[in-house]
Design a protein around this motif. Structure first.
Motif: not given
Length: 215
Positions: A174-177, A207-210
């Motif tokens: 659900n996320s990446w950095v 970064a990204n979070i879902e």
């Protein structure tokens, strides 16, 4: 008026740094952010994105980014190619760079993966100096423009250089950095003969979070 003077004074106190062309729609093609996304979908992908700035002001700045990559499951690697092109219509400045990208993926836990990557680029900058008219070429009395100049500056119409970059990306479902460091070798981009203008290192953190709204 006083407000504008204060703003200009404050801006003048800071040292300015140039930056690479950036797309605001990076979420559509994350490869514009980091070469670690090469092969990230684990199948063959290709895409292109275009951005035009200052349209209608007769000073358009156009930027295009295109890529193609593939995932190789047997070696847990992604390999691809990307092309960045940037033009300014008024100054006729043009910047083009082609990159070969490689990313490797491995797990560090049950849910997290790491994707280090490297990128090798070949860049070209062209400013169209052949279109400049210098002061000593203008004969005011006759209105004639001379074809030659005695100005001591010797400008190249274009330059070419090799560029190295590296990235690393941590991701789960659900996320990446990640972080990207470009121009590690600080290539010389001087437009003058025997000039020395190392390109500054460019560092980008992202970064990204879902958040799923429905189950």
């Amino acid at each position: 008026m006083k407000k504008y003077i204060v703003i200009l004074t404050v801006l003048a106190c800071f040292k300015g740094y140039a930056q690479d062309p950036i797309h605001t729609q990076f979420f559509m093609i994350p490869e514009t952010l980091s070469s670690s996304f090469t092969g990230g979908k684990q199948y063959t992908r290709a895409g292109i994105i275009h951005r035009t700035q200052r349209e209608g002001l007769k000073f358009n700045v156009n930027t295009q980014f295109a890529f193609a990559d593939n995932w190789f499951e047997e070696v847990s690697s992604g390999i691809g190619i990307s092309v960045l092109n940037h033009q300014e219509t008024t100054t006729r400045y043009n910047f083009t760079q082609v990159n070969l990208n490689y990313a490797y993926q491995f797990s560090i836990s049950d849910s997290w993966n790491v994707r280090p990557s490297i990128s090798l680029g070949y860049g070209s900058k062209d400013f169209g100096f052949q279109n400049l008219i210098l002061e000593d070429q203008i004969n005011i009395s006759s209105g004639v423009i001379n074809g030659t100049s005695f100005d001591p500056i010797d400008l190249d119409e274009s330059i070419r250089f090799i560029d190295f970059s590296a990235s690393v990306l941590f991701n789960n479902e659900n996320s990446w950095v990640g972080i990207t460091v470009k121009h590690l070798n600080r290539p010389n981009i001087s437009m003058t003969q025997d000039g020395e203008t190392p390109l500054d290192i460019f560092i980008s953190a992202h970064a990204n979070i879902e958040f799923p709204l429905y189950r």
